[in-house]
Design an enzyme around this catalytic site. Structure first.
Site, PDB file in Angstrom:
ATOM      1  N   ASP A 214      49.788 -37.600 -19.915  1.00  0.00           N
ATOM      2  CA  ASP A 214      49.549 -37.630 -21.364  1.00  0.00           C
ATOM      3  C   ASP A 214      50.180 -36.445 -22.111  1.00  0.00           C
ATOM      4  OD1 ASP A 214      48.292 -37.797 -23.858  1.00  0.00           O
ATOM      5  OD2 ASP A 214      46.264 -37.501 -23.084  1.00  0.00           O
ATOM      6  N   HIS A 387      42.596 -34.760 -25.618  1.00  0.00           N
ATOM      7  CA  HIS A 387      43.822 -34.744 -24.822  1.00  0.00           C
ATOM      8  C   HIS A 387      44.097 -33.341 -24.295  1.00  0.00           C
ATOM      9  CE1 HIS A 387      44.950 -38.790 -26.249  1.00  0.00           C
ATOM     10  NE2 HIS A 387      44.347 -38.410 -27.363  1.00  0.00           N
TER      11      HIS A 387
END
Lengths: 574, 574
Positions: A214, A387
């Site tokens: 990610d 994230h």
């Protein structure tokens, strides 16, 4: 040129046959998510079997008026429906699940694998669509092991800003891939367990040829704050606030909602939930035990006006300034049950999604003008993202020790930035793949290669019930009408091309007609002139007459107003 | 109620006559700038004389498609033109000068006072408008002392992100006001002198009843970085970069441009200027000696492709991702003379204006995809803002020691935040005025009062050459067409209301017609039905027939598509 001929004349026997070569390598095709935030969907293909990971939507860009969202383009899967052995969904966010209801039946409804909360959210969303087959969902946990054709899958729990997310360890005879999903490391999360670091290390020890990781926060230094830290900051606000508390956050932030419920119980406030998506998620999460609340925690919003201020907590959506969300309606006085009063404290427990900054400023203005106060993440640590930041991305690489790294999820510049982090850790250029949407990636024990083959990933836009029926031409017209409005010219002609009556001029979004009678009269005169001058066209060729009207009236309007409205001449032959 | 009657029955002789009372107080009416960024314009009125400070524009909100900008509403000045003794402009930014060319002639062209660079920028802008009288500009310096009717004015130099800005010390017999303009404290600026701190203290010692102070950065802790610090960070980048340098900044940042010119000379790079506004400002600033450059510093962009990479510097606009600016055209390959090559270094020496974040991300993506690299203010201190931060705002209050404080310039929540800073410094509520646009403020030695009187400050929108001819109705139509498109229905009827021929259905921005023949045919059938069913209307009342067509077709389209295009029925009687 010579070199190429030389290559071609090589005996083919010296390298594996092309079909065999292609089949022995694991192919990865990201249909979206590498050049944007959203529409995440990745195809894994090996020996004719296909595995799909995620099936999300993307919210529209600013230059796509009226578009609800964009879904992945599945043209490259046409005719391959039977090869699809399964779809795995990593977690329940719309950029990973939002295209499921649109695409699954067109892919032959393959089995869909996901965890409990993810399943509940997908099912709830799926109920909104009528006349489509139900989904074949098979629930997994992070401890499941499944085999889908050539693919052997294991999972590991991750932290993110929705519970029950997983990463996937994908093994084939050709190569092993670790797809980390959307993740961060939180060693003191709320209402869920920490990321399974030990499992990640064990998968790494089995040999990972490619880590897909990610990139959303690859530009942000440091580590994310733990949810436990957020809770203690929120606690400070709760302990000091005497008036009503209105807390806005993302509906999917179940951990945050748990913290707020915990604090409401601690400080004797009742929680009123506002906003459809917030109510949906709380209901789903409570029913599936992803949220825990004591009896009597919640209260209907209609009752809060009769309660003492220090007993009231409103939990709602809309901290992005979205026009239709509960918070904006509360702030601008359009909400049925709740209006701001002096002394109200608003907490925006969320970050600002890029593009929404101005809407959030306007929202804050509305609240301050009505006498409320706003506490924002820029003033206190009352939000943490979902994230991994830079140090966490490095941690993931150190834990997995992959041979190759492929940054995924995020704008292209973030993939490049993530790739540079890998290089700081010693990976050379050929071991870092920064790919484009649709690009075919080949992985084997020998290495990774971004080929020159590229599948079609053109936008498929959803507008109302229509999928793909809004084209770039339609958007161009919408944009033209949005910026300058439009003018319809209606003329009635007899067969000889003589004008009957006076032309009708109708404008919308151009100028306010009452204020501009002169301008409209000018158009009318111009239309009469054009028809008189072009009588041969008026009698025989209405297409050309229309074009002439469009050009000449357009020119006149531009000279007089410096605007270019869309001009639509209509010729009626009588 | 009793109390009010009691007051009324008091002998009037015990207080000054109402007219006298009104006239003896200085009135301040901010026509804009208190609820937004932009359209700054403030009226000072005392004993019938009027002074105006600034006359700026505001850039449109996101829900105003096609609008170029918004200018202040001068309705409240109608009939008072002869009372206007002068207009003072604090500095040359569009939010302070942008409405001058639109409004001055409508205000009877009063004399306009400003410093040299500000004058040059105003004149350049004024040349773009034809058929309006020239301006009566009278140049001042920060040492000027002028008397405009009842107003005695002195000035002090401020730092901001354009040179030659001033604040104003306004004295009247009733009260003294210090209007600080847009300011920050920079004790080591580039290409200009530091803010005149000593003068501010002296004005303060003469007694300031009201300080009007910039709130743009009232939410940002600390101090702005000095331009000297920015220069040394930029120097680090220059010293390390071997490829071409493309630097984007705001055109009005003359100090920054001076630094870049200095560094270009130091590192032997030639400067190519791109973008019309950048070229204009550099030309104006060089001619008026606000920029100093050696001969041979500049080069035409057409020549850079023949130069060595380490000799090239492109200075341009567009770091906000504006679609038509030079930088975006370079990045997307549409620029005539410059295209990105691998190894190019882009420096965005500017902050991101709220609302532009997504455009800037897309711009960065374009640059990375083409092989360039971007250095941004979030990575290094390569930008500083022009507006005082929290500690500087406190410093201004400490220097001036005003009796009352009025935050100006910025969103409403920033004025509130600025007001709280004043309270931290010991000001009580009644000495802090957070006002709304148009509100009449009265100041005297006795204090300051925000009255309940409010002048009209409705938006006046400029679109192309039109001022005020785009109303909210026009905007509503534009927004409707933007999000869902429009459908024109043309029917020809005879006098008995019988349909002649087949209805014409024309759509724009709705659905792609080729893909939706069925939908269009459905509309045609519906139109025929409506006319057949409503023959009495078709024969006698076309307005009602049109309304019926609009409703019924609209309903049908919504059921089939969940979209609500603007529907425009046109009835032609033959």
């Amino acid at each position: 040129m010579r070199k190429r001929f030389k290559n071609r004349s090589r005996p083919t026997g010296r390298r594996p046959a092309p079909s065999g070569a292609g089949r022995s390598k694991l192919k990865i095709i990201p249909l979206g998510g590498l050049e944007e935030v959203g529409r995440n969907m990745t195809i894994f293909e090996y020996k004719g079997d296909i595995l799909i990971v995620d099936m999300g939507l993307q919210f529209p860009e600013e230059d796509m008026p009226g578009i609800d969202y964009i879904i992945p383009n599945i043209e490259s899967l046409k005719g391959k429906e039977k090869q699809i052995k399964g779809v795995v969904i990593t977690h329940g966010h719309y950029d990973h699940i939002g295209a499921i209801s649109h695409l699954m039946s067109r892919l032959g409804n393959p089995p869909l694998y996901c965890t409990g909360l993810t399943e509940a959210i997908i099912q709830k969303k799926h109920e909104e669509y009528k006349n489509i087959p139900s989904l074949d969902i098979r629930r997994i946990t992070s401890d499941s092991k499944i085999k889908l054709g050539q693919f052997r899958l294991e999972f590991f729990r991750v932290n993110h800003n929705i519970p029950d997310g997983v990463g996937i360890f994908i093994r084939t005879d050709s190569a092993n891939v670790l797809h980390a999903g959307d993740f961060k490391f939180d060693f003191s999360p709320i209402g869920e367990k920490p990321i399974e670091v030990g499992k990640i290390v064990r998968f790494g020890e089995q040999g990972v040829d490619l880590l897909m990781s990610d990139s959303t926060n690859a530009g942000s230094p440091g580590y994310q704050i733990s949810e436990k830290g957020i809770e203690s900051e929120l606690d400070k606000i709760f302990s000091k606030t005497r008036g009503r508390l209105i807390i806005a956050t993302f509906a999917s932030l179940v951990s945050r909602i748990q913290e707020i419920i915990n604090l409401a119980q601690k400080y004797n406030r009742k929680v009123a939930i506002e906003g459809r998506s917030m109510r949906n998620i709380v209901e789903i999460a409570l029913r599936n035990h992803y949220l825990i609340a004591k009896r009597g925690t919640f209260v209907d919003a209609s009752r809060i006006n009769r309660m003492k201020d220090n007993k009231v907590l409103v939990l709602c959506t809309g901290a992005q300034g979205e026009k239709r969300a509960a918070l904006v309606r509360i702030a601008n006085g359009e909400h049925r049950r709740i209006s701001i009063k002096k002394g109200d404290t608003f907490i925006f427990s969320s970050s600002i999604v890029p593009g929404n900054e101005r809407a959030v400023q306007n929202l804050k203005d509305l609240i301050y003008k009505a006498g409320g106060n706003v506490i924002h993440y820029q003033m206190m640590d009352i939000h943490t993202g979902g994230h991994a930041k830079i140090e966490e991305l490095k941690m993931m690489m150190r834990l997995v020790k992959p041979k190759n790294v492929m940054p995924i999820h995020g704008n292209h510049f973030l993939l490049v930035t993530h790739g540079r982090l890998a290089k700081q850790l010693g990976y050379s250029d050929k071991h870092v793949v920064v790919a484009r949407n649709g690009q075919v990636i080949e992985v084997s024990k020998q290495g990774v290669k971004a080929t020159r083959r590229k599948m079609n990933t053109d936008y498929v836009m959803v507008d109302g019930l229509g999928v793909g029926d809004v084209s770039h031409i339609v958007l161009r017209d919408r944009k033209a009408m949005a910026s300058e409005g439009m003018v319809v010219i209606v003329v009635s002609l007899d067969r000889e091309g003589n004008l009957i009556g006076s032309p009708d001029i109708i404008s919308r979004g151009f100028v306010y007609v009452d204020a501009s009678k002169e301008l409209i009269e000018g158009i009318r005169q111009k239309v009469k002139q054009v028809i008189a001058k072009n009588k041969h066209l008026a009698a025989t060729d209405h297409n050309s007459l229309r074009a002439r009207l469009r050009d000449d009236v357009g020119q006149q309007l531009y000279t007089k107003t410096e605007r270019r409205p869309l001009i639509l001449p209509v010729v009626v032959e009588v």
